[in-house]
Design an enzyme around this catalytic site. Structure first.
Site, mmCIF file in Angstrom:
data_model
loop_
_atom_site.group_PDB
_atom_site.id
_atom_site.type_symbol
_atom_site.label_atom_id
_atom_site.label_comp_id
_atom_site.label_asym_id
_atom_site.label_seq_id
_atom_site.Cartn_x
_atom_site.Cartn_y
_atom_site.Cartn_z
ATOM 1 N N LYS A 168 0.809 -1.225 0.000
ATOM 2 C CA LYS A 168 0.000 0.000 0.000
ATOM 3 C C LYS A 168 0.842 1.276 0.000
ATOM 4 O O LYS A 168 0.391 2.300 -0.471
ATOM 5 C CB LYS A 168 -0.987 0.011 1.166
ATOM 6 C CG LYS A 168 -0.444 0.393 2.539
ATOM 7 C CD LYS A 168 -1.634 0.596 3.507
ATOM 8 C CE LYS A 168 -1.246 1.114 4.874
ATOM 9 N NZ LYS A 168 -0.679 0.111 5.773
ATOM 10 N N HIS A 186 1.147 -3.940 14.938
ATOM 11 C CA HIS A 186 1.636 -2.790 14.173
ATOM 12 C C HIS A 186 1.729 -1.598 15.116
ATOM 13 O O HIS A 186 0.733 -1.211 15.721
ATOM 14 C CB HIS A 186 0.721 -2.478 12.987
ATOM 15 C CG HIS A 186 1.372 -1.593 11.959
ATOM 16 N ND1 HIS A 186 1.844 -0.333 12.262
ATOM 17 C CD2 HIS A 186 1.647 -1.788 10.655
ATOM 18 C CE1 HIS A 186 2.380 0.208 11.177
ATOM 19 N NE2 HIS A 186 2.277 -0.657 10.186
ATOM 20 N N TYR A 227 3.078 6.615 0.312
ATOM 21 C CA TYR A 227 1.713 7.141 0.463
ATOM 22 C C TYR A 227 1.504 8.430 -0.337
ATOM 23 O O TYR A 227 0.845 9.357 0.125
ATOM 24 C CB TYR A 227 1.384 7.355 1.953
ATOM 25 C CG TYR A 227 1.603 6.097 2.761
ATOM 26 C CD1 TYR A 227 0.794 4.982 2.538
ATOM 27 C CD2 TYR A 227 2.646 5.986 3.685
ATOM 28 C CE1 TYR A 227 1.012 3.796 3.233
ATOM 29 C CE2 TYR A 227 2.864 4.807 4.381
ATOM 30 C CZ TYR A 227 2.046 3.729 4.157
ATOM 31 O OH TYR A 227 2.273 2.558 4.842
ATOM 32 N N SER A 255 2.242 4.122 12.103
ATOM 33 C CA SER A 255 3.166 4.532 11.050
ATOM 34 C C SER A 255 4.006 5.728 11.491
ATOM 35 O O SER A 255 3.556 6.561 12.273
ATOM 36 C CB SER A 255 2.383 4.882 9.783
ATOM 37 O OG SER A 255 3.245 4.781 8.667
ATOM 38 N N GLU A 283 7.021 -5.780 8.195
ATOM 39 C CA GLU A 283 6.258 -5.252 7.068
ATOM 40 C C GLU A 283 6.554 -3.774 6.845
ATOM 41 O O GLU A 283 5.657 -2.929 6.896
ATOM 42 C CB GLU A 283 4.750 -5.438 7.318
ATOM 43 C CG GLU A 283 4.359 -6.884 7.545
ATOM 44 C CD GLU A 283 2.891 -7.083 7.882
ATOM 45 O OE1 GLU A 283 2.397 -8.195 7.666
ATOM 46 O OE2 GLU A 283 2.243 -6.123 8.357
ATOM 47 N N PRO A 284 7.814 -3.423 6.592
ATOM 48 C CA PRO A 284 8.120 -2.006 6.388
ATOM 49 C C PRO A 284 7.448 -1.490 5.114
ATOM 50 O O PRO A 284 7.461 -2.165 4.085
ATOM 51 C CB PRO A 284 9.651 -1.983 6.235
ATOM 52 C CG PRO A 284 10.008 -3.357 5.746
ATOM 53 C CD PRO A 284 8.993 -4.295 6.368
ATOM 54 N N GLY A 285 6.847 -0.319 5.205
ATOM 55 C CA GLY A 285 6.274 0.334 4.024
ATOM 56 C C GLY A 285 7.068 1.604 3.782
ATOM 57 O O GLY A 285 7.997 1.664 2.973
ATOM 58 N N ARG A 286 6.715 2.625 4.551
ATOM 59 C CA ARG A 286 7.339 3.935 4.463
ATOM 60 C C ARG A 286 8.868 3.879 4.398
ATOM 61 O O ARG A 286 9.482 4.533 3.556
ATOM 62 C CB ARG A 286 6.920 4.722 5.714
ATOM 63 C CG ARG A 286 7.454 6.137 5.805
ATOM 64 C CD ARG A 286 7.043 6.747 7.151
ATOM 65 N NE ARG A 286 5.605 6.708 7.380
ATOM 66 C CZ ARG A 286 4.738 7.540 6.822
ATOM 67 N NH1 ARG A 286 5.150 8.482 6.018
ATOM 68 N NH2 ARG A 286 3.450 7.437 7.075
ATOM 69 N N ASP A 333 -12.377 21.937 -2.917
ATOM 70 C CA ASP A 333 -12.798 21.290 -1.684
ATOM 71 C C ASP A 333 -11.900 21.811 -0.570
ATOM 72 O O ASP A 333 -10.677 21.873 -0.735
ATOM 73 C CB ASP A 333 -12.625 19.776 -1.849
ATOM 74 C CG ASP A 333 -13.065 19.009 -0.623
ATOM 75 O OD1 ASP A 333 -13.338 19.629 0.420
ATOM 76 O OD2 ASP A 333 -13.141 17.782 -0.714
ATOM 77 N N GLY A 381 5.997 0.560 10.387
ATOM 78 C CA GLY A 381 6.100 1.711 11.274
ATOM 79 C C GLY A 381 7.464 2.361 11.312
ATOM 80 O O GLY A 381 7.628 3.421 11.916
HETATM 81 C C1 LIG Z 1 0.321 0.143 6.524
HETATM 82 C C2 LIG Z 1 0.772 -1.156 7.036
HETATM 83 C C3 LIG Z 1 2.142 -1.455 7.047
HETATM 84 C C4 LIG Z 1 3.210 -0.471 6.670
HETATM 85 O O1 LIG Z 1 3.324 0.543 7.585
HETATM 86 P P1 LIG Z 1 4.525 1.637 7.452
HETATM 87 O O2 LIG Z 1 4.244 2.559 8.570
HETATM 88 O O3 LIG Z 1 4.419 2.266 6.126
HETATM 89 O O4 LIG Z 1 5.807 0.896 7.631
HETATM 90 C C5 LIG Z 1 2.506 -2.718 7.465
HETATM 91 N N1 LIG Z 1 1.586 -3.638 7.848
HETATM 92 C C6 LIG Z 1 0.264 -3.378 7.848
HETATM 93 C C7 LIG Z 1 -0.675 -4.442 8.248
HETATM 94 C C8 LIG Z 1 -0.186 -2.129 7.443
HETATM 95 O O5 LIG Z 1 -1.500 -1.880 7.458
#
Ligand SMILES: *Cc1c(COP(=O)(O)O)cnc(C)c1O
Length: 376
Positions: free
Chosen positions: A57, A185, A357, A188, A260-263, A328, A225
């Site tokens: 995501k 989690h 994001y 973030s 699960e690193p995203g950011r 808006d 996170g």
């Molecule tokens: C959004 C999310 C992440 C990623 O979070 P970050 O803060 O971007 O690292 C990981 N796991 C789950 C289940 C999430 O919803």
């Protein structure tokens, strides 16, 4: 391409403007593959026992996913479309984790048919739903955990509290489904390393309960996170890893550990270029209207995140209200952002660390285009 790495921010914007200013038509985001690779390697080096599964995501662009996959990163998904994107690029479904706690029956069946075996749960109802549809699934339990010190908290929507976790363990045992993992989690952009320690300790206690119920713990997923130093310094990944690696000493060697690193993996790789379309003074405040905003990829500016912003305009920094182009009032991104006093329509600005994001959240509301993604 390497020369850009050594340029100052202003030099980078000047170069971009020279190349693209004259024919400019819409906002764009440049994503640097070398930075994606660097972040993936740094994460793995800091936590050798932890397998990264990128949260799709944060940036679902296929070239981003492919680059991370080349670095040995796996994935975590929330929907059918995210799964399809991964399958199209040849990802191995056995290592794809379905980490969205509430899933439609249709999506669960689809994912299972495509070979996904790991599904998260945080309610008795979800255990029953999955037991019914995919009795052979491997389930991991999302615990509620502290989100203290995180910019965007996620614990108000998801996560089982102690008593609910007990009920989930009991129901899974009764139904004979393979509940064999725990996750949490911390929220973030988490600037409090202790949240991971607290989460891991809670997971270890949960493993004991699972064992007592006759279940066999196989997986610990420490979630995402991991923060980015947008403006102020934050704990580095190595500092956070010190806390995590120490807490993980209490986890049995037989347990597979993932995160699960995203950011963290994608934010620093993105630079966002857009244009000022208007400025004015309203109620004694200076307003700056950009051709991108809340809907166009700068949603997190509104969440209070301070992307470093570069402008070549003249003048001392003054506090601007920054707004997007749509009709808006949600589309006001910042109430006060220091930028040069001389900014005016036609000027360009560059926002840094916008790889997470941003294009992921953009939509064409009111007819304004999505930012064009350019891979470097
Ligand atoms: C959004 C999310 C992440 C990623 O979070 P970050 O803060 O971007 O690292 C990981 N796991 C789950 C289940 C999430 O919803």
């Amino acid at each position: 391409m390497n020369s850009r790495v050594n340029l100052s921010e202003a030099g980078q914007l000047a170069l971009w403007q020279q190349r693209h200013g004259e024919h400019y038509s819409q906002p764009s985001i440049e994503i640097d593959r070398a930075i994606l690779r660097r972040q993936a390697r740094r994460f793995c080096r800091a936590m050798p026992r932890v397998e990264p599964h990128f949260a799709v995501k944060a940036n679902p662009h296929p070239a981003v996913l492919a680059t991370l996959a080349e670095e040995g990163v796996f994935f975590e998904i929330a929907s059918k479309k995210e799964l399809d994107t991964l399958l199209d690029m040849g990802a191995d479904s056995e290592n794809i984790f379905y980490s969205n706690p509430i899933k439609s029956a249709q999506y669960i069946q689809y994912a299972a048919a495509k070979g996904v075996c790991w599904f998260v749960v945080d309610s008795v109802e979800e255990v029953e739903k999955i037991a019914d549809l995919v009795p052979q699934a491997k389930l991991y339990l999302r615990l509620h955990t502290s989100n203290k010190g995180s910019l965007i908290e996620l614990s108000s929507k998801f996560g089982a509290f102690d008593e609910e976790a007990d009920a989930i363990i009991e129901r899974a045992t009764a139904l004979g489904v393979d509940l064999c993992g725990v996750t949490f989690h911390v929220g973030s952009q988490c600037c409090n390393s202790d949240n991971w320690r607290i989460g891991i300790e809670a997971a270890i206690r949960c493993f004991e309960k699972m064992k007592n119920a006759g279940l066999t713990p196989e997986l610990l997923d420490i979630g995402g996170g991991f923060p980015v130093a947008y403006e102020a310094p934050v704990a580095t990944i190595e500092e956070i890893a010190t806390v995590i690696n120490k807490a993980l000493l209490g986890v049995d060697q037989s347990v597979r550990i993932i995160a699960e690193p995203g950011r963290y993996l994608v934010a620093e790789a993105g630079r966002f270029y857009c244009q000022v379309i208007g400025s004015c003074r309203r109620e004694g405040r200076d307003w700056l209207y950009l051709d991108s905003g809340f809907y166009g990829g700068l949603l997190e500016l509104k969440e209070g995140l301070h992307y470093p912003i570069t402008s070549l305009s003249e003048g001392e920094p003054v506090p601007w209200v920054i707004a997007g182009p749509t009709c808006d009032s949600v589309d006001i991104c910042s109430q006060s952002y220091p930028l040069p006093a001389g900014l005016k329509a036609g000027d360009f600005i560059m926002l840094n660390y916008v790889g997470a994001y941003s294009n992921a959240c953009a939509c064409e509301f009111n007819g304004f285009p999505l930012p064009e993604v350019v891979m470097l």
